[in-house]
Scaffold this motif. Structure first.
Motif, PDB file in Angstrom:
ATOM      1  N   UNK A 502       0.758  -1.101   0.054  1.00 47.02           N
ATOM      2  CA  UNK A 502       0.119  -0.029   0.112  1.00 47.02           C
ATOM      3  C   UNK A 502       0.821   1.262   0.115  1.00 47.02           C
ATOM      4  N   UNK A 503       0.469   2.402  -0.497  1.00 47.10           N
ATOM      5  CA  UNK A 503       0.963   3.690  -0.791  1.00 47.10           C
ATOM      6  C   UNK A 503       1.202   4.529   0.549  1.00 47.10           C
ATOM      7  N   UNK A 504       2.302   5.061   1.021  1.00 48.34           N
ATOM      8  CA  UNK A 504       2.502   5.889   1.946  1.00 48.34           C
ATOM      9  C   UNK A 504       1.684   7.317   1.643  1.00 48.34           C
ATOM     10  N   UNK A 505       1.409   7.735   0.453  1.00 50.18           N
ATOM     11  CA  UNK A 505       0.876   8.839   0.099  1.00 50.18           C
ATOM     12  C   UNK A 505      -0.676   8.791   0.289  1.00 50.18           C
ATOM     13  N   UNK A 506      -1.309   9.673  -0.329  1.00 44.42           N
ATOM     14  CA  UNK A 506      -2.459  10.059   0.011  1.00 44.42           C
ATOM     15  C   UNK A 506      -3.440   8.829   0.470  1.00 44.42           C
ATOM     16  N   UNK A 507      -4.103   8.955   1.541  1.00 44.68           N
ATOM     17  CA  UNK A 507      -4.953   7.974   1.945  1.00 44.68           C
ATOM     18  C   UNK A 507      -4.285   6.627   2.343  1.00 44.68           C
ATOM     19  N   UNK A 508      -3.089   6.594   2.108  1.00 41.40           N
ATOM     20  CA  UNK A 508      -2.290   5.187   2.364  1.00 41.40           C
ATOM     21  C   UNK A 508      -1.260   5.482   3.463  1.00 41.40           C
ATOM     22  N   UNK A 509      -1.449   5.957   4.687  1.00 38.97           N
ATOM     23  CA  UNK A 509      -0.482   6.435   5.803  1.00 38.97           C
ATOM     24  C   UNK A 509      -0.200   7.577   6.109  1.00 38.97           C
ATOM     25  N   UNK A 510      -0.734   8.843   5.544  1.00 38.52           N
ATOM     26  CA  UNK A 510      -0.553   9.812   6.079  1.00 38.52           C
ATOM     27  C   UNK A 510      -1.069  10.364   7.041  1.00 38.52           C
ATOM     28  N   UNK A 511      -1.508   9.662   7.879  1.00 37.29           N
ATOM     29  CA  UNK A 511      -2.096  10.026   9.370  1.00 37.29           C
ATOM     30  C   UNK A 511      -3.332  10.803   9.140  1.00 37.29           C
ATOM     31  N   UNK A 512      -3.960  10.521   8.030  1.00 35.40           N
ATOM     32  CA  UNK A 512      -5.394  11.087   7.995  1.00 35.40           C
ATOM     33  C   UNK A 512      -6.466  10.594   8.939  1.00 35.40           C
ATOM     34  N   UNK A 513      -6.466   9.417   9.554  1.00 38.30           N
ATOM     35  CA  UNK A 513      -7.283   8.858  10.212  1.00 38.30           C
ATOM     36  C   UNK A 513      -8.356   8.414   9.847  1.00 38.30           C
ATOM     37  N   UNK A 514      -8.331   7.686   8.642  1.00 40.09           N
ATOM     38  CA  UNK A 514      -9.653   7.194   8.268  1.00 40.09           C
ATOM     39  C   UNK A 514      -9.942   6.039   8.907  1.00 40.09           C
ATOM     40  N   UNK A 515     -11.251   6.217   9.710  1.00 38.55           N
ATOM     41  CA  UNK A 515     -11.532   5.367  10.697  1.00 38.55           C
ATOM     42  C   UNK A 515     -12.605   4.209  10.325  1.00 38.55           C
ATOM     43  N   UNK A 516     -13.107   4.527   9.360  1.00 39.21           N
ATOM     44  CA  UNK A 516     -14.289   3.400   9.006  1.00 39.21           C
ATOM     45  C   UNK A 516     -13.965   2.650   7.748  1.00 39.21           C
ATOM     46  N   UNK A 517     -12.953   2.917   7.064  1.00 39.10           N
ATOM     47  CA  UNK A 517     -12.387   2.194   5.797  1.00 39.10           C
ATOM     48  C   UNK A 517     -12.225   0.577   5.957  1.00 39.10           C
ATOM     49  N   UNK A 518     -11.557   0.455   7.195  1.00 40.21           N
ATOM     50  CA  UNK A 518     -11.170  -1.069   7.789  1.00 40.21           C
ATOM     51  C   UNK A 518     -10.013  -1.464   6.800  1.00 40.21           C
ATOM     52  N   UNK A 519      -9.250  -0.623   6.177  1.00 40.38           N
ATOM     53  CA  UNK A 519      -8.013  -1.072   5.677  1.00 40.38           C
ATOM     54  C   UNK A 519      -6.574  -0.811   6.277  1.00 40.38           C
ATOM     55  N   UNK A 525      -3.164   1.624  -3.551  1.00 43.70           N
ATOM     56  CA  UNK A 525      -2.168   0.743  -3.744  1.00 43.70           C
ATOM     57  C   UNK A 525      -0.959   1.141  -4.365  1.00 43.70           C
ATOM     58  N   UNK A 526       0.388   1.059  -4.039  1.00 45.93           N
ATOM     59  CA  UNK A 526       1.545   1.473  -4.546  1.00 45.93           C
ATOM     60  C   UNK A 526       1.714   0.873  -5.919  1.00 45.93           C
ATOM     61  N   UNK A 527       1.803   1.818  -6.933  1.00 43.71           N
ATOM     62  CA  UNK A 527       1.924   1.539  -8.443  1.00 43.71           C
ATOM     63  C   UNK A 527       3.153   2.145  -8.799  1.00 43.71           C
ATOM     64  N   UNK A 528       3.884   1.603  -9.897  1.00 45.56           N
ATOM     65  CA  UNK A 528       5.061   2.060 -10.623  1.00 45.56           C
ATOM     66  C   UNK A 528       5.042   1.504 -11.832  1.00 45.56           C
ATOM     67  N   UNK A 529       5.678   2.595 -12.661  1.00 51.22           N
ATOM     68  CA  UNK A 529       5.668   2.354 -14.319  1.00 51.22           C
ATOM     69  C   UNK A 529       4.459   2.979 -14.846  1.00 51.22           C
ATOM     70  N   UNK A 530       4.651   2.838 -16.249  1.00 51.65           N
ATOM     71  CA  UNK A 530       3.533   3.466 -16.930  1.00 51.65           C
ATOM     72  C   UNK A 530       3.091   2.453 -18.055  1.00 51.65           C
ATOM     73  N   UNK A 531       1.836   2.549 -18.776  1.00 53.51           N
ATOM     74  CA  UNK A 531       1.491   1.670 -19.841  1.00 53.51           C
ATOM     75  C   UNK A 531       1.476   0.450 -19.467  1.00 53.51           C
ATOM     76  N   UNK A 532       2.283  -0.498 -20.626  1.00 48.93           N
ATOM     77  CA  UNK A 532       2.316  -1.840 -20.600  1.00 48.93           C
ATOM     78  C   UNK A 532       3.097  -2.353 -19.131  1.00 48.93           C
ATOM     79  N   UNK A 533       4.079  -1.522 -18.752  1.00 48.30           N
ATOM     80  CA  UNK A 533       5.119  -1.880 -17.737  1.00 48.30           C
ATOM     81  C   UNK A 533       4.601  -1.368 -15.908  1.00 48.30           C
ATOM     82  N   UNK A 534       3.176  -0.890 -16.158  1.00 43.73           N
ATOM     83  CA  UNK A 534       2.615  -0.555 -15.012  1.00 43.73           C
ATOM     84  C   UNK A 534       2.762  -1.816 -13.976  1.00 43.73           C
ATOM     85  N   UNK A 535       3.085  -1.588 -12.967  1.00 44.48           N
ATOM     86  CA  UNK A 535       3.473  -2.728 -11.790  1.00 44.48           C
ATOM     87  C   UNK A 535       2.969  -2.480 -10.440  1.00 44.48           C
ATOM     88  N   UNK A 536       2.583  -3.462  -9.715  1.00 45.00           N
ATOM     89  CA  UNK A 536       2.491  -3.363  -8.440  1.00 45.00           C
ATOM     90  C   UNK A 536       3.300  -4.162  -7.605  1.00 45.00           C
TER      91      UNK A 536
END
Length: 896
Positions: A502-519, A525-536
């Motif tokens: 999972x990503x550390x950026x928006x909604x993924x560990x920034x300390x936003x305190x999302x209480x009800x998402x259950x995640x 999700x952390x995603x890298x690359x573009x086009x056909x090389x888009x990866x997780x």
């Protein structure tokens, strides 16, 4: 043969002068003349009789109070990946803070003087630090002198840090600059941190949402000078299967107190100018979750009537969507009091048939589109005769017809009823849904039975069965095409491919305190690359068939979404070390933080950046003699052929065949067979650094004892394991003692046994059903199972369905058979279900009347396990005195 030091040498503690005079011995000790002269109590007996705080020998207190809190664990990374946040402890809390006045209300301890939950006063930190992810440099955050802090969290962009500041009479929110460490208070009015004990960033980091003490608040309700009537409880129609809660509300005054403590003002506070915006009128706010743009919020409020038979956590509630003015736009759910009737259980697994919510895994989308959630396709309306016709259909065709689609939904503002849109739908039930940061990729997990979820309870999609688990992605421009990321059989434990990173950026560990998402860490999700090389990325741990021979390996894999090609980015060595990724800073660039440790070297954090490593921490092993103590881990076989593990720690000066006195510490657990027991040991890691806390029994090796920690499997068919409880308990301990005796490790004439909670229950059972132990230590236990008649631990039968099992498992019923001397301790505010504080006094009363050797220590304000400095040291002082008194070598016995 080894002889422990004399009591005079052992107890170098300060005891009040009055207690140094001869006094009454503990009950069960011969206080009369021996050999024609009056016996004078020794130091151990004097200490055990003391009614003031005592301390253990210096060797023990030094280990107990070792400043492990100074060691650093790097995990709370900023959204930009540049820094880590660390709250700094200062050791066990003192009784002075623990004893602050509070109202005890249905499982909640609330402080009227500071308008906060007692948990925030007793579980907090002395300081706050920001640590560089590049080189480990530390910046101290400014904290008001004498204040405590908690709840720290990053702003969404990582440019600021917010945290609670607790003083004696109030809680406020401060915001700090992580570069300079400068901080300032942003709340003008105190926070109401009673029911809601956290805050969250919103509006892109411009505001902080919280609950404040309402204006013109009434005074703390005074107790009536005279009773207004009797205490009343009445049954409801139906079987109300409740757990034995330790703290319940009981009077109208309790209800008035709860309403006073819970009623607060939901508000946002502008970080730059401290401007306060009130959201609706004051209400009994139970929880909130603001949309990232701050324009809407999911708000849960507590509703009356209150209850005298379940804790506050099971009271009725309504979850709604509010706008900035506090207007209710939509209702998401409504639950009545969870009494175990009408499908609203009071506790998981023991009451009621919990109904699945209509909307599952509800979360705010970070792009501002609205609420996302999972929802089953509506059931078709039945026509006359249709139900009977469906029952006649057979085979897969009939099952397909009855199956409803599962859908990912989006509900956009203004949240009008019926305006939800379908984002994606599946023929099989989904247990998880997550997104890429741009919300173009959707990631779905499917499990047998539809269960699972990232830490969510059963009602939010948790608890799936065993079988095929599939993780796949769909691009929402082409939802018909599924791209499989991983697929495996959950019954094949060793083939687990790992979990999506999972990503550390928006909604993924920034300390936003999302209480009800259950995640947990977020839904991006952390995603890298573009086009056909888009990866997780998949992150996990490889385990091996024989953990005693091959230790686990941590790994990180890159998976190209469209092709499924998998590349191993990182795999740790398991050659005498345990290393795992703790934080991924940039998965695409191979930049992450790992923690490395060995059985004798404490864990240190390293920045891995390509081929370079930079050490970020300088942690210290404060008890190296205990870390490097001789240890053995081996398998013992019972007479019935069942095999289980034992861990033994020996003093450094132990000589093979010397036969030391030993202290056993254990906790019985239930299994269906050998295979289910063996499964539990698959994650054992022989390369891990041993962790110690304030109650680690290994400290006793400093006094010359061998410490034995055996597994205690209770084995039987599902639902009936406890039919074999006493039989297996006796055979487990006998097998361990025989093996240790054969190895020349223990003096079987000088054995102690102890345990906490269910371990205490097992300890007293062992002492009434076996003759093996001369000294016992039992903490916060239950000793009479008839007082938990509707189930306990894994026992789901009721007393009236398994009467003999309940009676035979209750050591109180067999107290007349107690062998050895029993020390009991119990927290006077123990809130653990099933271990009410009156268990210890009732058993002590019986043992006292039976002429048995016993002592009991009740600790003021303590919960299920001692937490204060005074209580922890006192416990160790009495434990060591108890063992010295009852396991010392008998001078009249010839030494061989």
């Amino acid at each position: 043969m080894y002889r422990p030091r004399s009591a005079h040498a052992l107890f170098a503690v300060v005891v009040p002068a009055a207690l140094a005079q001869p006094g009454p011995a503990l009950h069960g000790q011969d206080a009369g003349a021996r050999a024609g002269r009056e016996e004078v109590p020794g130091p151990a007996e004097v200490l055990l009789a003391s009614e003031e705080w005592v301390e253990p020998p210096a060797e023990i207190s030094d280990a107990v109070l070792a400043p492990r809190y100074r060691n650093v664990s790097l995990s709370r990374v900023s959204p930009d990946g540049r820094r880590f946040l660390r709250e700094v402890g200062d050791g066990p809390i003192t009784m002075a803070r623990f004893a602050r006045p509070f109202d005890e209300l249905g499982g909640r301890f609330l402080e009227p003087g500071s308008n906060r939950s007692r948990s925030l006063s007793i579980r907090n930190s002395a300081g706050l630090q920001v640590i560089s992810a590049a080189d480990g440099a530390v910046t101290d955050i400014e904290v008001p002198r004498g204040a405590r802090i908690s709840g720290s969290r990053w702003s969404p962009d990582g440019s600021r840090v917010a945290f609670y500041v607790h003083t004696d009479d109030a809680t406020h929110i401060h915001v700090a600059d992580p570069e300079s460490g400068d901080s300032r208070q942003i709340t003008r009015r105190p926070v109401l941190a009673t029911i809601v004990t956290s805050f969250e960033w919103t509006s892109g980091g411009d505001e902080i949402a919280t609950v404040l003490v309402p204006g013109n608040r009434a005074r703390h309700p005074a107790a009536p000078s005279l009773p207004t009537g009797p205490r009343v409880k009445r049954t409801e129609e139906g079987r109300n299967i409740l757990r034995t809660y330790a703290s319940l509300m009981a009077t109208p005054h309790d209800q008035a107190l709860l309403e006073w403590h819970a009623t607060g003002q939901l508000a946002t506070v502008a970080v730059n100018n401290r401007r306060e915006t009130r959201i609706g009128p004051p209400a009994m706010i139970r929880g909130f979750d603001f949309a990232p743009d701050g324009r809407h919020a999911r708000v849960t409020t507590m509703r009356k009537p209150f209850s005298y038979i379940v804790p506050v956590g099971s009271f009725g509630r309504v979850e709604e969507i509010w706008d900035r003015e506090g207007n209710v736009l939509a209702e998401l759910s409504e639950d009545s009091v969870g009494t175990g009737i009408r499908g609203t259980p009071s506790a998981p697994g023991v009451a009621g048939d919990e109904e699945e919510p209509d909307r599952r895994q509800v979360l705010w989308r970070e792009d501002g589109a609205g609420l996302a959630f999972l929802q089953m396709e509506p059931e078709p309306e039945e026509e006359d005769g249709e139900e009977d016709a469906e029952e006649e259909e057979e085979g897969e065709e009939g099952r397909e017809r009855a199956r409803r689609k599962d859908r990912v939904m989006l509900w956009a503002p203004p949240f009008a009823e019926g305006e939800e849109t379908v984002v994606y739908e599946s023929d099989r039930r989904m247990s998880n849904h997550r997104y890429s940061e741009d919300y173009r990729w959707l990631f779905v997990t499917q499990r047998p039975g539809g269960g699972g979820g990232d830490g969510g309870p059963a009602r939010f999609g948790g608890g799936g069965g065993r079988g095929r688990v599939t993780e796949y992605a769909v691009h929402l421009d082409d939802p018909e095409t599924r791209h499989t990321i991983s697929e495996w059989n959950s019954e094949d434990f060793f083939e687990n491919p790992g979990s999506l990173l999972m990503s550390n950026r928006a909604g993924g560990g920034a300390g936003g305190g999302r209480r009800f998402g259950g995640f947990g860490g977020g839904h991006i999700v952390e995603v890298a690359g573009e086009g056909e090389e888009t990866s997780v990325f998949l992150r996990g741990t490889r385990y091996f068939e024989d953990p005693l021979e091959e230790s686990p390996r941590s790994f990180l894999d890159r998976v190209v979404i469209r092709t499924g090609d998998r590349e191993r980015v990182y795999e740790s060595s398991n050659d005498g070390q345990w290393e795992r990724i703790t934080t991924v800073l940039d998965a695409g660039a191979g930049r992450f933080v790992v923690r490395r440790e060995t059985p004798t070297e404490i864990g240190q954090a390293y920045l891995v950046d390509g081929g370079t490593r930079t050490r970020l921490t300088n942690n210290v092993d404060h008890t190296p003699d205990i870390t490097t103590a001789p240890r053995e881990r081996f398998t013992v076989e019972r007479p019935d052929g069942f095999r289980f593990l034992v861990n033994v720690t020996m003093p450094h000066d132990f000589v093979e065949g010397e036969r030391r006195p030993a202290m056993f510490w254990f906790y019985p657990r239930e299994y269906e067979d050998q295979e289910s027991y063996d499964e539990r040991g698959r994650t054992y890691n022989r390369n891990a650094f041993p962790n110690f806390g304030t109650r680690s029994m290994e400290y006793l090796i400093r006094l010359g004892y061998v410490v034995v920690e055996p597994d205690a499997p209770i084995v039987g068919e599902s639902g009936r394991m406890n039919n074999n409880y006493e039989h297996d308990l006796r055979n487990n301990l006998a097998a361990v003692i025989d093996e240790l005796d054969a190895r020349g490790i223990i003096d079987r004439r000088r054995l102690g046994l102890g345990g906490h909670s269910y371990g205490a229950f097992g300890t007293v059972n062992a002492m009434v059903h076996t003759p093996f132990f001369k000294a016992g230590i039992a903490g916060d236990g239950n000793y009479n199972r008839t007082l938990t008649p509707l189930g306990f631990q894994t026992e789901r039968r009721h007393f009236w369905d398994a009467r003999e099992v309940y009676l035979s498992m209750s050591p109180f019923m067999w107290a007349n058979n107690l062998t050895g001397a029993l020390l009991m301790y119990h927290g006077m505010h123990d809130q653990n279900v099933g271990t009410a504080p009156d268990h210890a006094p009732r058993l002590f009363h019986a043992l006292n009347g039976l002429g048995k050797k016993a002592a009991m220590y009740m600790y003021p304000f303590e919960d299920h396990g001692p937490a204060t400095l005074e209580s922890i040291l006192d416990l160790w002082g009495r434990w060591t005195a108890w063992l010295e008194l009852h396991l010392a070598e008998d001078e009249e016995r010839p030494v061989t």
